[in-house]
Design a protein around this motif. Structure first.
Motif, mmCIF file in Angstrom:
data_model
loop_
_atom_site.group_PDB
_atom_site.id
_atom_site.type_symbol
_atom_site.label_atom_id
_atom_site.label_comp_id
_atom_site.label_asym_id
_atom_site.label_seq_id
_atom_site.Cartn_x
_atom_site.Cartn_y
_atom_site.Cartn_z
ATOM 1 N N ASN A 11 0.822 -1.205 0.000
ATOM 2 C CA ASN A 11 0.000 0.000 0.000
ATOM 3 C C ASN A 11 0.860 1.261 0.000
ATOM 4 O OD1 ASN A 11 -2.441 -1.402 -0.030
ATOM 5 N ND2 ASN A 11 -2.529 -1.546 2.202
ATOM 6 N N PHE A 12 1.996 1.200 0.666
ATOM 7 C CA PHE A 12 2.929 2.329 0.641
ATOM 8 C C PHE A 12 3.525 2.497 -0.745
ATOM 9 C CE2 PHE A 12 7.430 3.610 0.905
ATOM 10 C CZ PHE A 12 7.250 4.942 1.254
ATOM 11 N N LEU A 13 3.940 1.393 -1.361
ATOM 12 C CA LEU A 13 4.541 1.465 -2.685
ATOM 13 C C LEU A 13 3.584 2.070 -3.703
ATOM 14 C CD1 LEU A 13 6.353 -2.008 -2.874
ATOM 15 C CD2 LEU A 13 7.430 0.235 -2.628
ATOM 16 N N LYS A 14 2.313 1.756 -3.590
ATOM 17 C CA LYS A 14 1.328 2.272 -4.546
ATOM 18 C C LYS A 14 1.299 3.800 -4.564
ATOM 19 C CE LYS A 14 -2.476 0.261 -3.279
ATOM 20 N NZ LYS A 14 -3.913 -0.123 -3.307
ATOM 21 N N THR A 15 1.630 4.428 -3.443
ATOM 22 C CA THR A 15 1.567 5.887 -3.385
ATOM 23 C C THR A 15 2.637 6.541 -4.257
ATOM 24 O OG1 THR A 15 3.068 6.100 -1.475
ATOM 25 C CG2 THR A 15 0.724 5.734 -1.019
ATOM 26 N N GLY A 16 3.652 5.765 -4.661
ATOM 27 C CA GLY A 16 4.726 6.325 -5.471
ATOM 28 C C GLY A 16 4.589 6.065 -6.955
ATOM 29 N N VAL A 17 3.547 5.341 -7.363
ATOM 30 C CA VAL A 17 3.377 5.014 -8.779
ATOM 31 C C VAL A 17 2.866 6.229 -9.535
ATOM 32 C CG1 VAL A 17 2.218 3.521 -10.445
ATOM 33 C CG2 VAL A 17 2.919 2.599 -8.233
ATOM 34 N N GLN A 18 3.535 6.556 -10.625
ATOM 35 C CA GLN A 18 3.172 7.688 -11.463
ATOM 36 C C GLN A 18 2.170 7.253 -12.550
ATOM 37 O OE1 GLN A 18 4.706 10.782 -10.374
ATOM 38 N NE2 GLN A 18 4.935 9.194 -8.810
ATOM 39 N N PRO A 19 1.465 8.189 -13.160
ATOM 40 C CA PRO A 19 0.470 7.832 -14.183
ATOM 41 C C PRO A 19 1.035 7.003 -15.340
ATOM 42 C CG PRO A 19 0.155 10.101 -13.503
ATOM 43 C CD PRO A 19 1.435 9.638 -12.856
ATOM 44 N N ASP A 20 2.320 7.221 -15.676
ATOM 45 C CA ASP A 20 2.908 6.478 -16.789
ATOM 46 C C ASP A 20 3.429 5.101 -16.384
ATOM 47 O OD1 ASP A 20 5.122 7.145 -15.303
ATOM 48 O OD2 ASP A 20 6.158 8.246 -16.900
ATOM 49 N N GLY A 21 3.295 4.753 -15.101
ATOM 50 C CA GLY A 21 3.725 3.442 -14.641
ATOM 51 C C GLY A 21 5.059 3.430 -13.946
ATOM 52 N N GLY A 22 5.741 4.562 -13.924
ATOM 53 C CA GLY A 22 7.007 4.631 -13.210
ATOM 54 C C GLY A 22 6.780 4.708 -11.708
ATOM 55 N N LEU A 23 7.736 4.218 -10.930
ATOM 56 C CA LEU A 23 7.646 4.254 -9.469
ATOM 57 C C LEU A 23 8.743 5.163 -8.935
ATOM 58 C CD1 LEU A 23 6.425 3.154 -6.799
ATOM 59 C CD2 LEU A 23 8.130 1.322 -6.909
ATOM 60 N N ARG A 24 8.354 6.220 -8.252
ATOM 61 C CA ARG A 24 9.327 7.171 -7.707
ATOM 62 C C ARG A 24 10.316 6.457 -6.787
ATOM 63 N NH1 ARG A 24 7.463 12.808 -6.962
ATOM 64 N NH2 ARG A 24 9.339 12.955 -5.685
ATOM 65 N N TRP A 25 11.557 6.865 -6.880
ATOM 66 C CA TRP A 25 12.618 6.263 -6.080
ATOM 67 C C TRP A 25 12.547 6.704 -4.623
ATOM 68 C CZ3 TRP A 25 17.493 8.772 -4.499
ATOM 69 C CH2 TRP A 25 18.390 7.877 -3.901
ATOM 70 N N THR A 26 12.066 7.904 -4.393
ATOM 71 C CA THR A 26 12.017 8.440 -3.038
ATOM 72 C C THR A 26 10.833 9.392 -2.903
ATOM 73 O OG1 THR A 26 13.181 9.878 -1.456
ATOM 74 C CG2 THR A 26 13.668 10.227 -3.772
ATOM 75 N N SER A 33 13.373 11.030 -9.455
ATOM 76 C CA SER A 33 13.834 10.001 -10.387
ATOM 77 C C SER A 33 13.058 8.701 -10.220
ATOM 78 C CB SER A 33 15.337 9.738 -10.202
ATOM 79 O OG SER A 33 15.602 9.247 -8.909
ATOM 80 N N VAL A 34 13.101 7.893 -11.266
ATOM 81 C CA VAL A 34 12.489 6.566 -11.294
ATOM 82 C C VAL A 34 13.608 5.579 -11.586
ATOM 83 C CG1 VAL A 34 10.888 5.069 -12.524
ATOM 84 C CG2 VAL A 34 10.250 7.437 -12.056
ATOM 85 N N ALA A 35 13.789 4.603 -10.731
ATOM 86 C CA ALA A 35 14.981 3.758 -10.818
ATOM 87 C C ALA A 35 14.652 2.274 -10.898
ATOM 88 C CB ALA A 35 15.895 4.012 -9.615
ATOM 89 N N THR A 36 15.527 1.537 -11.578
ATOM 90 C CA THR A 36 15.391 0.083 -11.629
ATOM 91 C C THR A 36 15.497 -0.519 -10.239
ATOM 92 O OG1 THR A 36 16.344 0.054 -13.854
ATOM 93 C CG2 THR A 36 16.314 -2.030 -12.665
ATOM 94 N N CYS A 37 16.298 0.105 -9.373
ATOM 95 C CA CYS A 37 16.524 -0.461 -8.046
ATOM 96 C C CYS A 37 15.281 -0.437 -7.171
ATOM 97 C CB CYS A 37 17.687 0.232 -7.348
ATOM 98 S SG CYS A 37 17.340 1.922 -6.823
ATOM 99 N N ASP A 38 14.324 0.450 -7.447
ATOM 100 C CA ASP A 38 13.079 0.403 -6.686
ATOM 101 C C ASP A 38 11.978 -0.333 -7.453
ATOM 102 O OD1 ASP A 38 11.197 2.519 -8.038
ATOM 103 O OD2 ASP A 38 13.036 3.626 -7.772
#
Length: 224
Positions: A11-26, A33-38
């Motif tokens: 549920n926490f991770l979902k808050t970082g998902v951007q409209p284009d499908g990227g997941l914010r790193w922080t 930024s959107v990173a492979t590591c996250d």
């Protein structure tokens, strides 16, 4: 309780998902930024939750699978390098201005391999296993050169090699075990301090933190 904790992380991770499908790193707005590591670990997390909770064989309707699928599509379209000498590897991150940092880290190859193995196990679709094998081929080729794996941080390599071993269980290939055992033997022979019993010898072994003689990094010790 453990499953509830895992759902809380989701549920926490979902808050970082951007409209284009990227997941914010922080969460820091100054570091968009959107990173492979996250994204890689988040995809794995969603798929593992799907496997632990799915009540229906129709995986496409499951919110955990949908989450992972959306992130995976973004990662393959934006972070998978499609041309040049590093073709088939995953870049480090997309900057806030949309440009890409093409740095290559071992763990950023490992989590996509593991994610695609899980996608294959859930869907039965061969394309996911093919992608895992392609990433494994590109990464073993890359890290076999210039002693690159040894020079990388052991904590990063632990993630990479763990996922390479996972792929080997599903689609065995001798080169995977050669990579894993070769690295383990080299670290053991060159970096183990017989007096301390820790991997703190001043060898070519990479470090997560600064490479200071005698400095012991618990993250790298745990990885090894």
């Amino acid at each position: 309780q453990y499953l509830n904790d895992a759902k809380g992380v989701f549920n926490f991770l979902k808050t970082g998902v951007q409209p284009d499908g990227g997941l914010r790193w922080t969460e820091d707005p100054n570091k968009p930024s959107v990173a492979t590591c996250d994204m890689g670990p988040a995809i794995v997390h969603g798929l593992q939750l799907h496997m632990a909770t799915a009540q229906s064989p129709d995986y496409q309707k499951d919110p955990y699978f949908q989450f992972s699928d959306k992130l995976n599509n973004y990662m393959e379209n934006n972070l998978l390098i499609k041309s040049g000498p590093n073709k088939g590897l995953y870049a480090d991150h997309i900057r806030g201005d949309g440009t890409r940092n093409d740095g290559i880290c071992s763990y950023n190859q490992g989590t996509p391999i593991g994610a695609n193995v899980l996608f294959h196990q859930i869907t039965g679709d061969q394309k996911y296993l093919d992608q895992a094998q392609q990433t494994a081929q590109a990464s073993t080729d890359y890290f076999s050169q210039d002693n690159r794996l040894m020079k990388a941080a052991p904590s990063f390599n632990a993630i990479y090699l763990r996922n390479l071993a996972t792929l080997d269980q599903v689609a065995p290939d001798p080169k995977y075990n050669q990579m894993i055992s070769g690295y383990a033997n080299e670290v053991w022979n060159q970096s183990l301090n017989p007096n301390s019993g820790l991997f703190d010898a001043t060898s070519d072994m990479g470090r997560y933190g600064k490479k200071v003689p005698g400095q012991i990094d618990t993250l790298d010790q745990a990885g090894l």
